[in-house]
Each structure stands twice: as structure tokens, then as C-alpha cells.
Enzyme design. Structure first.
Site, PDB file in Angstrom:
ATOM      1  N   GLU A   1      -5.687  11.874  -5.194  1.00  0.00           N
ATOM      2  CA  GLU A   1      -6.985  11.839  -4.515  1.00  0.00           C
ATOM      3  C   GLU A   1      -7.140  13.048  -3.600  1.00  0.00           C
ATOM      4  O   GLU A   1      -6.232  13.330  -2.808  1.00  0.00           O
ATOM      5  CB  GLU A   1      -7.118  10.552  -3.696  1.00  0.00           C
ATOM      6  CG  GLU A   1      -7.145   9.290  -4.542  1.00  0.00           C
ATOM      7  CD  GLU A   1      -7.174   8.010  -3.727  1.00  0.00           C
ATOM      8  OE1 GLU A   1      -7.521   6.967  -4.276  1.00  0.00           O
ATOM      9  OE2 GLU A   1      -6.840   8.068  -2.519  1.00  0.00           O
TER      10      GLU A   1
ATOM     11  N   ARG B   1      -3.349   0.703  -3.909  1.00  0.00           N
ATOM     12  CA  ARG B   1      -2.976   2.104  -4.105  1.00  0.00           C
ATOM     13  C   ARG B   1      -3.042   2.418  -5.588  1.00  0.00           C
ATOM     14  O   ARG B   1      -2.717   1.576  -6.429  1.00  0.00           O
ATOM     15  CB  ARG B   1      -1.564   2.377  -3.575  1.00  0.00           C
ATOM     16  CG  ARG B   1      -1.444   2.350  -2.054  1.00  0.00           C
ATOM     17  CD  ARG B   1      -2.141   3.545  -1.427  1.00  0.00           C
ATOM     18  NE  ARG B   1      -1.955   3.616   0.029  1.00  0.00           N
ATOM     19  CZ  ARG B   1      -2.816   3.118   0.913  1.00  0.00           C
ATOM     20  NH1 ARG B   1      -3.900   2.486   0.481  1.00  0.00           N
ATOM     21  NH2 ARG B   1      -2.593   3.240   2.201  1.00  0.00           N
TER      22      ARG B   1
ATOM     23  N   HIS C   1     -12.659   5.737  -3.245  1.00  0.00           N
ATOM     24  CA  HIS C   1     -11.817   5.249  -2.150  1.00  0.00           C
ATOM     25  C   HIS C   1     -12.665   4.903  -0.914  1.00  0.00           C
ATOM     26  O   HIS C   1     -12.446   5.415   0.190  1.00  0.00           O
ATOM     27  CB  HIS C   1     -10.747   6.290  -1.782  1.00  0.00           C
ATOM     28  CG  HIS C   1      -9.553   5.675  -1.122  1.00  0.00           C
ATOM     29  ND1 HIS C   1      -8.268   6.122  -1.318  1.00  0.00           N
ATOM     30  CD2 HIS C   1      -9.440   4.639  -0.249  1.00  0.00           C
ATOM     31  CE1 HIS C   1      -7.420   5.400  -0.597  1.00  0.00           C
ATOM     32  NE2 HIS C   1      -8.115   4.486   0.069  1.00  0.00           N
TER      33      HIS C   1
END
Length: 306
Positions: free
Chosen positions: A258, A229, A278
């Protein structure tokens, strides 16, 4: 028996994927994405909510009396107010370990890019440096072998142990840091590391885990990758360490915000920093396994309703 109504609030987050396994168990309504102000209207009358990143908090949940189940289209459930769900009698299920192979693969793709710098090699070929060379091979910039080096994995769950297994195949020594590891063990593991790979969940205890002090423990030749994370790293401290050469390189597949905003522009010019959007969890096979896991959760929970 009438199928219960299920609402997927951010189906676009899974990309192109076959959702028909979910439709076997529920009357499925899919929204590409859902704004905060749209959540209540879209979930009215639903018995099942499916969310990847859309937050479901107490203020919302208490106005949805028919809701009996929330499925997280992810491994983590931090987007769901679990305490409120317990009080309201709403079951919470996640997608489990669907992404292990995908995350391990991308982790090593990033480590190898940091160590081998294949982007520079491709540029040398594209720009004609190889063709102009007086010898058969270009050996600069130099790179180091991983064999004999040390990998420190922070977060030794299924993914972390998968990353460690690949390291052992490369001939690396591996140090595993878990939630039970002491502060002294973490410090020793970071000081010894040539490669640090982060796979821990984000909790109050792990937020900012890699801060300025701990970055100072790392070898200047070390590289760091984060597929856990974004909040695990104090990003300004990492940028400062990279800019002054206190760390050889870093690769981040996750950020705290994000998708990122204008702050990403400054990160693009940081030396030896690789950013990917990601993608670690998102192989085609992993996304379909995620759907299959959600379908199993629906079948199990709905079957218990009687």
C-alpha cells in the site's frame, strides 16, 4: 519546563485533522511524508518520534540517542522494531482502540454491498432499466437475506466483536475465531460460513491464513471481507477462486502493498471483487480520536520523565 521535540514523520497519512492536542505537550514538527533516506536527518535531536507507516528499524534507532519515545499513529506497531526499542530504552506507545466504530461501519458497508449489490441497482436506475420495466419493481439480480445465515469472524478483538454484534442484530449466527482457536475450529468455522470477516493482526502465524486450501473449504455462495491486513490473504489464490466461481464475492480494504502499484490494474477486472483504499479506520471522528490518544500517550510518558 521546555517542551520535548517531537517529529511526526508522515502527518499527511491522517488527512485533515487537528493536531493541536499534540502541541500542548511537545514542540511538534510535522512532515507530510518521509523517505527512508530522510528519516535520520529529520529525527536528529528529537526525543519523540511519531509514525503511522514509516518504518523505524534498529539500524536507524541506534543512531538516535536522544530518542525516548515512539508513538505509533495506528493500532499496530509492526512498523517499529520493538525489540531494538527495549534494548535502547525507547518507550513505544500506540493509539489504542480509536477506530472500532469506523471499522465496524465500513465492514458492514462492504458486506451489504456484496450481498445486496446496490451498485447494480443504482446502475439500473441510471441506465433507464427501471423506467422501461413492465412492473413496478426490478427483482433481478436476486439477493439473499442475512437472517439465519452464519458469520465467521477471524480475529475476535474489540473490532471483531463489534462486527459480530451487528450480525446478531441482523439475526445471524456468529462464530468467533481467536488466536487460541484450534486448526479444527478454524476449519469448521470456515466451512459453515456464509460471510467471513477478517480482523486479525498480521503475524508470522497469520500471514497467508486464507490460502488456496482454506478457500476450498468455503461455500461457493460465501462472501469474504478483509479489513485486517492484506497479508492475511493469499491474493493470487483468492483471485483464482473468484475467477472460477468458487466464491461468490470478496471485498478488500487492505492489500499487502500500500499504496499498490501496477498490480492493481489486473485486480480491477476480477469478477465480484470490491477494492477500497484502506478507509476502514479513517472516519473523521476516528482520526481525531487517534490524535487524542497520542496526546494522552505524550502526557503520560513525558510526565514520567521528571
Amino acid at each position: 519546563m521546555t517542551k520535548p521535540r517531537a517529529v511526526f514523520l508522515d502527518a499527511l497519512s491522517l488527512g485533515p485533522v487537528d493536531l493541536s492536542p499534540l502541541e500542548q505537550h511537545a514542540e511538534l514538527v510535522c512532515w507530510p511524508s518521509t523517505g527512508k533516506e530522510q528519516r535520520l536527518e529529520r529525527l536528529q535531536g528529537a526525543e519523540i518520534a511519531i509514525t503511522n507507516k514509516i518504518k523505524l528499524d534498529r539500524e536507524l534507532l541506534q543512531h538516535l540517542p536522544p530518542l525516548r519515545l515512539i508513538c505509533a499513529a495506528s493500532t499496530g506497531t509492526d512498523q517499529i522494531d520493538s525489540e531494538a526499542c527495549r534494548e535502547l530504552g525507547i518507550a513505544v506507545r500506540n493509539a489504542g482502540r480509536y477506530s472500532t466504530a469506523s471499522v465496524v461501519q465500513v465492514t458492514w458497508a462492504l458486506i451489504l454491498e456484496l450481498v445486496c449489490d446496490l451498485t447494480t441497482r443504482r446502475r439500473q436506475v441510471r441506465d433507464g432499466a427501471w423506467q422501461r420495466s413492465p412492473v413496478f419493481a426490478l427483482v433481478e439480480p436476486e439477493f439473499e437475506e442475512l437472517a439465519g445465515r452464519t458469520l465467521t469472524v477471524v480475529g475476535a478483538g474489540t473490532i471483531g466483536r463489534g462486527v459480530a454484534a451487528v450480525a446478531e442484530a441482523f439475526g445471524m449466527a456468529v462464530l468467533l475465531i481467536t488466536s487460541r482457536s484450534s486448526a479444527a475450529e478454524l476449519e469448521a468455522a470456515l466451512r459453515q460460513a456464509d460471510v467471513i470477516s477478517l480482523h486479525a493482526p498480521l503475524t508470522p502465524a497469520t500471514r497467508g491464513l486464507i490460502n488456496a486450501e482454506r478457500l476450498g473449504w468455503l461455500k461457493p455462495s460465501a462472501v469474504l471481507v478483509n479489513l485486517g491486513r492484506g497479508g492475511l490473504i493469499d491474493l493470487p489464490a483468492l483471485v483464482e477462486a473468484l475467477q472460477r466461481g468458487a466464491l461468490a464475492g470478496a471485498a478488500l480494504d487492505v492489500l499487502d502493498q500500500e499504496p499498490p502499484g501496477a498490480e492493481l490494474d489486473a485486480l480491477k477486472t476480477v469478477p465480484n471483487l470490491i477494492l477500497t483504499p484502506h478507509i476502514g479506520w479513517a472516519s473523521r471522528q476516528a482520526r481525531q480520536r487517534l490524535v487524542a490518544a497520542l496526546a494522552e500517550a505524550l502526557e503520560s510518558e513525558i510526565g514520567s520523565w521528571g
